[in-house]
Design a protein around this motif. Structure first.
Motif, PDB file in Angstrom:
ATOM      1  N   ASN A 100      -8.559  -3.693 -12.636  1.00 49.26           N
ATOM      2  CA  ASN A 100      -8.620  -4.926 -11.849  1.00 49.26           C
ATOM      3  C   ASN A 100      -7.218  -5.387 -11.502  1.00 49.26           C
ATOM      4  N   LEU A 101      -7.051  -5.894 -10.319  1.00 54.49           N
ATOM      5  CA  LEU A 101      -5.757  -6.440  -9.930  1.00 54.49           C
ATOM      6  C   LEU A 101      -5.470  -7.699 -10.737  1.00 54.49           C
ATOM      7  N   PRO A 102      -4.204  -7.958 -11.094  1.00 44.59           N
ATOM      8  CA  PRO A 102      -3.882  -9.185 -11.833  1.00 44.59           C
ATOM      9  C   PRO A 102      -4.164 -10.411 -10.965  1.00 44.59           C
ATOM     10  N   ALA A 197     -20.014 -14.710 -21.894  1.00 45.00           N
ATOM     11  CA  ALA A 197     -20.972 -13.896 -21.144  1.00 45.00           C
ATOM     12  C   ALA A 197     -20.259 -12.846 -20.321  1.00 45.00           C
ATOM     13  N   ASP A 198     -19.099 -13.236 -19.715  1.00 49.55           N
ATOM     14  CA  ASP A 198     -18.342 -12.274 -18.922  1.00 49.55           C
ATOM     15  C   ASP A 198     -17.828 -11.137 -19.789  1.00 49.55           C
ATOM     16  N   ALA A 199     -17.403 -11.485 -21.015  1.00 45.28           N
ATOM     17  CA  ALA A 199     -16.858 -10.457 -21.888  1.00 45.28           C
ATOM     18  C   ALA A 199     -17.940  -9.465 -22.305  1.00 45.28           C
ATOM     19  N   VAL A 200     -19.159  -9.959 -22.460  1.00 51.97           N
ATOM     20  CA  VAL A 200     -20.253  -9.105 -22.881  1.00 51.97           C
ATOM     21  C   VAL A 200     -20.804  -8.287 -21.720  1.00 51.97           C
ATOM     22  N   ALA A 201     -20.764  -8.877 -20.518  1.00 54.68           N
ATOM     23  CA  ALA A 201     -21.334  -8.205 -19.349  1.00 54.68           C
ATOM     24  C   ALA A 201     -20.632  -6.878 -19.095  1.00 54.68           C
ATOM     25  N   PRO A 202     -21.341  -5.854 -18.669  1.00 57.94           N
ATOM     26  CA  PRO A 202     -20.719  -4.550 -18.401  1.00 57.94           C
ATOM     27  C   PRO A 202     -19.744  -4.656 -17.232  1.00 57.94           C
ATOM     28  N   PRO A 203     -18.646  -3.889 -17.266  1.00 57.92           N
ATOM     29  CA  PRO A 203     -17.665  -3.952 -16.176  1.00 57.92           C
ATOM     30  C   PRO A 203     -18.247  -3.423 -14.875  1.00 57.92           C
ATOM     31  N   GLU A 204     -17.745  -3.950 -13.783  1.00 59.56           N
ATOM     32  CA  GLU A 204     -18.202  -3.482 -12.478  1.00 59.56           C
ATOM     33  C   GLU A 204     -17.754  -2.038 -12.261  1.00 59.56           C
ATOM     34  N   PRO A 205     -18.579  -1.210 -11.622  1.00 66.43           N
ATOM     35  CA  PRO A 205     -18.191   0.193 -11.392  1.00 66.43           C
ATOM     36  C   PRO A 205     -17.013   0.281 -10.427  1.00 66.43           C
ATOM     37  N   VAL A 206     -16.197   1.283 -10.629  1.00 65.29           N
ATOM     38  CA  VAL A 206     -15.034   1.516  -9.771  1.00 65.29           C
ATOM     39  C   VAL A 206     -15.251   2.845  -9.046  1.00 65.29           C
ATOM     40  N   PHE A 207     -15.059   2.825  -7.723  1.00 67.91           N
ATOM     41  CA  PHE A 207     -15.258   4.020  -6.910  1.00 67.91           C
ATOM     42  C   PHE A 207     -13.922   4.440  -6.293  1.00 67.91           C
ATOM     43  N   ILE A 208     -13.774   5.739  -6.090  1.00 67.01           N
ATOM     44  CA  ILE A 208     -12.630   6.258  -5.356  1.00 67.01           C
ATOM     45  C   ILE A 208     -13.142   7.381  -4.455  1.00 67.01           C
ATOM     46  N   TRP A 209     -12.928   7.262  -3.166  1.00 68.05           N
ATOM     47  CA  TRP A 209     -13.483   8.162  -2.144  1.00 68.05           C
ATOM     48  C   TRP A 209     -15.006   8.237  -2.246  1.00 68.05           C
ATOM     49  N   GLY A 210     -15.606   7.077  -2.551  1.00 66.96           N
ATOM     50  CA  GLY A 210     -17.053   6.989  -2.631  1.00 66.96           C
ATOM     51  C   GLY A 210     -17.659   7.586  -3.881  1.00 66.96           C
ATOM     52  N   VAL A 211     -16.816   7.985  -4.836  1.00 70.31           N
ATOM     53  CA  VAL A 211     -17.292   8.622  -6.071  1.00 70.31           C
ATOM     54  C   VAL A 211     -17.019   7.689  -7.249  1.00 70.31           C
ATOM     55  N   PRO A 212     -18.028   7.411  -8.102  1.00 68.16           N
ATOM     56  CA  PRO A 212     -17.795   6.542  -9.261  1.00 68.16           C
ATOM     57  C   PRO A 212     -16.944   7.248 -10.313  1.00 68.16           C
ATOM     58  N   LEU A 213     -16.110   6.478 -11.003  1.00 71.72           N
ATOM     59  CA  LEU A 213     -15.260   7.070 -12.031  1.00 71.72           C
ATOM     60  C   LEU A 213     -16.038   7.423 -13.293  1.00 71.72           C
ATOM     61  N   ALA A 238      -2.384  11.684 -16.630  1.00 70.27           N
ATOM     62  CA  ALA A 238      -3.431  11.644 -15.604  1.00 70.27           C
ATOM     63  C   ALA A 238      -4.068  10.263 -15.542  1.00 70.27           C
ATOM     64  N   MET A 239      -4.244   9.630 -16.709  1.00 72.43           N
ATOM     65  CA  MET A 239      -4.821   8.288 -16.751  1.00 72.43           C
ATOM     66  C   MET A 239      -3.907   7.284 -16.052  1.00 72.43           C
ATOM     67  N   ALA A 240      -2.619   7.391 -16.307  1.00 71.90           N
ATOM     68  CA  ALA A 240      -1.669   6.490 -15.649  1.00 71.90           C
ATOM     69  C   ALA A 240      -1.697   6.689 -14.138  1.00 71.90           C
ATOM     70  N   MET A 241      -1.810   7.941 -13.686  1.00 70.24           N
ATOM     71  CA  MET A 241      -1.857   8.224 -12.248  1.00 70.24           C
ATOM     72  C   MET A 241      -3.127   7.662 -11.623  1.00 70.24           C
ATOM     73  N   LEU A 242      -4.256   7.852 -12.302  1.00 66.48           N
ATOM     74  CA  LEU A 242      -5.530   7.348 -11.778  1.00 66.48           C
ATOM     75  C   LEU A 242      -5.514   5.825 -11.703  1.00 66.48           C
ATOM     76  N   ARG A 243      -5.065   5.171 -12.755  1.00 64.32           N
ATOM     77  CA  ARG A 243      -5.018   3.704 -12.763  1.00 64.32           C
ATOM     78  C   ARG A 243      -4.139   3.193 -11.618  1.00 64.32           C
ATOM     79  N   ALA A 245      -3.398   4.745  -8.845  1.00 61.70           N
ATOM     80  CA  ALA A 245      -4.014   5.038  -7.546  1.00 61.70           C
ATOM     81  C   ALA A 245      -5.106   4.026  -7.211  1.00 61.70           C
ATOM     82  N   VAL A 246      -5.934   3.677  -8.191  1.00 59.01           N
ATOM     83  CA  VAL A 246      -7.021   2.718  -7.943  1.00 59.01           C
ATOM     84  C   VAL A 246      -6.450   1.351  -7.587  1.00 59.01           C
ATOM     85  N   LEU A 247      -5.430   0.917  -8.324  1.00 57.63           N
ATOM     86  CA  LEU A 247      -4.832  -0.400  -8.048  1.00 57.63           C
ATOM     87  C   LEU A 247      -4.140  -0.397  -6.690  1.00 57.63           C
ATOM     88  N   TRP A 248      -3.471   0.730  -6.340  1.00 61.78           N
ATOM     89  CA  TRP A 248      -2.829   0.796  -5.018  1.00 61.78           C
ATOM     90  C   TRP A 248      -3.867   0.687  -3.902  1.00 61.78           C
TER      91      TRP A 248
END
Length: 549
Positions: A100-102, A197-213, A238-243, A245-248
């Motif tokens: 998520n963006l800050p 409630a927000d903390a318990v709720a599941p995180p929203e899915p993140v997609f990249i090129w239409g594909v879920p992570l 690889a995790m740092a690169m993916l994170r 890329a998604v934020l960019w």
């Protein structure tokens, strides 16, 4: 893909700064390579630089890159383990909100009020000091303090007395006061339950090129493997690169960019997708000689606003190409072939240098492993020399993806990877837009005409049909003729095309047709008087009489 990869030749990926290339996709090279590529290599090309001389013709780095499988079952055990670990890190990062963006910074207005408050405080200080200086007021304060002292002692005297019993009304009043206080505080406390409630709720899915992570989508593995391979299966990197890329993508506004109308029809001849290679990868062509047109150059790079628009247009083209041309299926197509034409391309100087560097960085960092093969054609000698200097600084994997060809060898080099019927006419192939006779489904036959020799092509035909054909000799300067010979004995040979010399500057493709009334054959004759061999391309099609009407 960039390639898929980039504008150090100019908005893509990979590509060379010697030409204003913006590449479709680029592979992230090791940090030390990148630093060295920023220096003298920046004048030639970032990571897309590797060269080996081949009598001034086609050039290819040692070894040949072969795409790895995206099927998990085909992966070696260490790579399977890395993929599983990568997925675990992604799930944890999603739960922690790392994709998520800050939150945005506080508005500037709040900061502006602070100096004003400080000034008000300064102006109030003298007023506060005046009462302290007045003796009568100080005496009043002292008297009030003295009068208050006995009052403090009174409760002490009463401490020994038993507490008076409280009436029901008083007890009820005390009970209702806390209740009222709690009721009054409820509106203020409501955010706390919501936060829980927000903390318990599941995180929203993140997609990249239409594909879920994360999830059961079979395409997810193919996308994650791109980032792992770009970082040699070092999971944390690889995790740092993916994170990143998604934020960019969120900051750059990729989703909105896909729908934007940037209206850049003039650049459709500069960068475009056309056909596929022999392994079904989509092919993206980059033709930077078009920037010799000064008006087009100024329109693309004339000022900062235009350069920013060009960059967005190039990223938009890449994103649309990825979504429309790639499927990310485990056994599907997940990368592209990129062809960069350096013929007449202007040097990497002037107004487009900044956007080129910016695009190279974006493509390297955010589009890993999108290039299956990168073919440079019409490469000048100085470009090969510059890239040869950079070759030792590149990984074997990177070098094996790049192919360089001089002008004389460019068409034949392309045909090694892309069938002639898929290659546009301007690059030596037979593909033409809106061709009424042939499509990419009509395969092309390739022949080599030896020096000082003749080649005859015979096409059998049946009666009541029309035969159509087309042929091309790369470089021409040959003699060409066509005739029809009936199968029946005693039939007369018909000259369809009188033999004539075809100069190099004539129409690149020779077409012909003949309406057949009896069975026989068409003979196409090509005579090569030159001292060098020639490449011949041809194809034919028989139409019924009804089709030819």
């Amino acid at each position: 893909m960039a390639e898929e990869t980039q504008p150090q030749a100019a908005a893509a990926a990979p590509a060379a700064e010697a030409a204003p290339e913006v590449v479709v996709a680029a592979e992230k090279a090791p940090a030390e390579v990148e630093k060295k590529a920023e220096e003298p290599a920046a004048e030639a090309e970032t990571e897309e630089s590797a060269a080996v001389a081949d009598d001034g013709g086609a050039v290819e780095a040692t070894g040949s890159f072969k795409e790895e499988s995206n099927l998990v079952a085909d992966l070696p055990d260490p790579e399977k383990k890395a993929l599983d670990e990568f997925k675990e890190l992604i799930v944890a990062a999603l739960a922690a909100g790392e994709f998520n963006l800050p939150p945005p910074p506080p508005p500037p207005k709040a900061k502006a009020e602070e100096p004003a408050k400080a000034e008000e405080a300064k102006t109030e200080e003298p007023a506060k000091q005046e009462p302290k200086a007045e003796e009568p007021k100080a005496e009043v304060v002292a008297e009030a303090a003295a009068a208050a002292e006995p009052a403090k002692e009174e409760p002490k005297a009463e401490d020994a007395k038993p507490a008076e019993p409280k009436t029901e009304e008083a007890a009820a009043e005390e009970v209702t006061k806390p209740a009222e206080t709690a009721a009054a505080a409820t509106p203020e406390d409501t955010p706390a339950p919501e936060a829980e409630a927000d903390a318990v709720a599941p995180p929203e899915p993140v997609f990249i090129w239409g594909v879920p992570l994360v999830g059961n989508d079979e395409r997810t593995d193919a996308v994650l493997l791109k980032f792992l391979r770009a970082r040699e299966f070092k999971v944390k990197e690889a995790m740092a690169m993916l994170r990143s890329a998604v934020l960019w993508r969120k900051r750059f506004g990729i989703d909105a960019l896909l729908e934007a109308d940037l209206a850049f029809p003039e650049l459709e001849k500069v960068v475009f997708y056309r056909g596929a290679d022999r392994e079904c990868h989509p092919v993206c062509y980059n033709v930077y000689g078009e920037f010799q047109d000064k008006d087009l150059y100024e329109k693309a790079f004339g000022d900062e606003e235009k350069r920013e628009r060009f960059l967005k247009w190039r990223i938009q083209l890449l994103e649309r190409g990825i979504l429309s041309q790639l499927d990310f299926a485990p056994s599907g197509i997940c990368s592209m072939v990129q062809v960069t034409d350096l013929k007449n391309s202007p040097p990497m100087l002037g107004k487009h240098r900044a956007v080129t560097r910016q695009a190279v960085a974006l493509l390297q960092d955010n589009y890993p492993e999108f290039i299956a093969k990168k073919v440079f054609i019409n490469v000048p000698w100085w470009y090969l020399a510059a890239n040869k200097m950079m070759s030792p600084f590149l990984t074997q994997r990177t070098r094996s993806k790049f192919v360089f060809a001089s002008q004389a060898k460019s068409p034949e080099t392309l045909f090694r990877y892309i069938a002639p019927e898929q290659v546009p006419v301007q690059f030596g192939g037979l593909f033409k837009e809106d061709d009424p006779e042939f499509t990419t489904a009509d395969s092309v036959t390739e022949l080599t005409i030896k020096a000082s020799s003749k080649e005859t092509i015979e096409i059998p035909v049946t009666e009541n049909s029309t035969i159509v054909w087309e042929l091309r000799v790369l470089g021409w300067e040959v003699s060409y003729g066509a005739e029809f010979t009936p199968a029946a004995e005693g039939g007369y040979t018909v000259i369809v095309q009188k033999t004539r010399k075809v100069p190099a500057n004539e129409e690149p493709i020779m077409k012909g047709s003949f309406k057949v009334t009896e069975a026989g054959k068409i003979a196409l004759t090509i005579n090569n008087p030159a001292s060098k061999k020639k490449k011949l391309l041809y194809r034919s099609k028989v139409k019924s009489t009804s089709e030819s009407v």
